[in-house]
Design an enzyme around this catalytic site. Structure first.
Site, mmCIF file in Angstrom:
data_model
loop_
_atom_site.group_PDB
_atom_site.id
_atom_site.type_symbol
_atom_site.label_atom_id
_atom_site.label_comp_id
_atom_site.label_asym_id
_atom_site.label_seq_id
_atom_site.Cartn_x
_atom_site.Cartn_y
_atom_site.Cartn_z
ATOM 1 N N GLU A 1 0.812 -1.222 0.000
ATOM 2 C CA GLU A 1 0.000 0.000 0.000
ATOM 3 C C GLU A 1 0.846 1.273 0.000
ATOM 4 O O GLU A 1 0.522 2.247 0.680
ATOM 5 C CB GLU A 1 -0.952 -0.023 1.204
ATOM 6 C CG GLU A 1 -1.898 -1.216 1.189
ATOM 7 C CD GLU A 1 -2.779 -1.320 2.422
ATOM 8 O OE1 GLU A 1 -3.901 -1.833 2.306
ATOM 9 O OE2 GLU A 1 -2.333 -0.888 3.509
ATOM 10 N N PHE A 2 1.926 1.255 -0.759
ATOM 11 C CA PHE A 2 2.780 2.440 -0.889
ATOM 12 C C PHE A 2 1.955 3.608 -1.422
ATOM 13 O O PHE A 2 1.895 4.690 -0.831
ATOM 14 C CB PHE A 2 3.947 2.098 -1.817
ATOM 15 C CG PHE A 2 4.770 3.259 -2.281
ATOM 16 C CD1 PHE A 2 5.167 4.259 -1.408
ATOM 17 C CD2 PHE A 2 5.176 3.340 -3.609
ATOM 18 C CE1 PHE A 2 5.945 5.326 -1.842
ATOM 19 C CE2 PHE A 2 5.947 4.394 -4.056
ATOM 20 C CZ PHE A 2 6.326 5.387 -3.174
#
Length: 427
Positions: free
Chosen positions: A228-229
């Site tokens: 989930e960058f």
């Protein structure tokens, strides 16, 4: 442990002297086993296995279920892991030690401490003291946790997530926050994402990894996150990443390659510190991305979901030769407040419905003890005040015992008996 369940001290022998329980290490043994006659003799293939088998013997003896003669203790998979999100919600040293007690009886052998999140950083930090939350563990606390876990046959996995989930670290460093181009064509800071094109920012994160590599030097694994960058379906909204990727990796490269290149650099550093690094699955080999830069092979995959149609299935990682751990979010994600559409997993659901070949989103993969060596339960504190530390400890403990029994292929403890047992060891 004997005192915890019986209320009186017990005697354990590691020599030829007779105790209530005798512990024997036999590295040539094919199985871990219990032999009950006048006393109980535990034989294990490793120090960790000896301790784990001993607690299993204590559990079955306490339940009145340990038969005379020899009992083999076998699990479908070698690693049973519990991940605790202590970044969003503070968990005290005492609560973590209680978790370790329960994990030991439930035959879990790894405790993953997720100590950094957008909402908090929970271990004292010499490199950047200002990032530490008001409620935190001292390094002396952590050392005590590590040592106590070792005595219970459990190894700690440190977990520091980057390049996303970094709001706590970046809130006073806006110059290191990645910029996103919004629908109006204006640039705005993403407060949770590191600008991985900034060498100074990357070096800072590497210095954090280095500090905690020293603290957790006895551990085998180090989880580096990489989930989930950003929204991986919106990489084009980050032209900074696009430009950087083309400059470093060639004209055919895209923003996703900048991300994978960063992760590979962290993997190399963690390998250099003496650990086996681990990452989440959601950002790699996505079906709608043609990556120029490929994820390093020197890493393990912790596979938690395929909720997005573009996420790679488990088979992709298996076919590429990665070791993959089953973090099945459908069964094993205990998300506080039942946030993001999750419901709390239950003892009954796991006992009735889950088997070790079941992976997220109804993927079924035959158990392979070499390439698919483990299963994990995770507490995510999305709404940290939804339950107290004590409530989380009690409810999640039931899940551990459900997983243990399904791993053994032997359901032997009723919910009422388990409730009574937990009341005994958690009092």
């Amino acid at each position: 442990m004997i005192q915890k369940i019986n209320g009186v001290p017990g005697k354990i022998s590691q020599t030829t002297a007779k105790g209530a329980i005798s512990l024997q290490l036999d590295r040539q043994a094919t199985d871990n086993k219990i032999e009950k006659n006048e006393t109980i003799t535990i034989t294990g293939k490793s120090e960790q296995a000896v301790l784990q088998t001993a607690t299993y013997a204590l559990l079955r003896e306490h339940l009145g279920q340990l038969n005379k003669g020899e009992t083999l203790v076998q699990m479908a998979q070698e690693r049973r892991i519990f991940m605790l999100d202590m970044g969003r919600k503070f968990f005290s040293k005492e609560t973590i030690l209680s978790f370790i007690d329960v994990l030991s009886f439930a035959q879990f052998n790894f405790l993953q401490l997720h100590f950094s999140e957008n909402e908090g950083f929970r271990i004292a930090c010499d490199t950047a003291p200002e990032i530490v939350s008001d409620d935190f563990l001292s390094k002396a606390d952590v050392i005590e946790i590590i040592q106590y876990a070792q005595c219970c046959g459990i190894e700690i996995i440190p977990d520091f997530d980057s390049p996303g989930h970094l709001k706590q670290l970046l809130k006073n460093r806006p110059e290191w926050q990645l910029e996103k181009k919004n629908a109006e064509g204006e640039f705005e800071k993403n407060p949770t994402a590191l600008d991985i094109t900034n060498p100074e920012a990357v070096e800072f994160i590497l210095s954090i990894y280095k500090e905690y590599a020293a603290l957790f030097s006895s551990s085998t694994y180090f989880h580096i996150g990489a989930d989930e960058f950003v929204d991986f379906d919106e990489m084009e909204a980050y032209p900074q990443l696009q430009d950087y990727a083309k400059e470093v990796y060639g004209e055919s490269a895209e923003g996703i390659d900048a991300f994978v290149g960063y992760v590979n650099r962290i993997i190399e550093a963690i390998n250099g510190f003496g650990f086996i690094p681990q990452v989440w699955n959601d950002g790699f080999f996505r079906l709608n991305r043609a990556e120029v830069v490929k994820l390093s092979e020197a890493v393990e995959i912790t596979y938690w979901t395929k909720w997005n149609q573009h996420m790679a299935p488990v088979s992709t990682f298996i076919d590429r030769g990665y070791t993959v751990i089953n973090f099945n979010d459908n069964y094993f994600y205990y998300v506080l407040g039942e946030h993001a559409g999750y419901t709390y997993p239950t003892y009954e659901k796991i006992i009735d419905s889950w088997t070790p070949d079941m992976w997220p989103q109804e993927q079924v993969v035959a158990v392979d003890t070499t390439q698919l060596p483990g299963v994990a339960v995770a507490v995510w504190a999305d709404r940290p005040d939804a339950q107290t530390q004590e409530e989380v400890l009690l409810h999640v403990s039931e899940i551990f015992f459900a997983v243990m029994q399904k791993q053994m292929g032997d359901v032997f403890i009723t919910k009422d008996a388990l409730t009574a047992f937990l009341a005994t060891i958690l009092k």
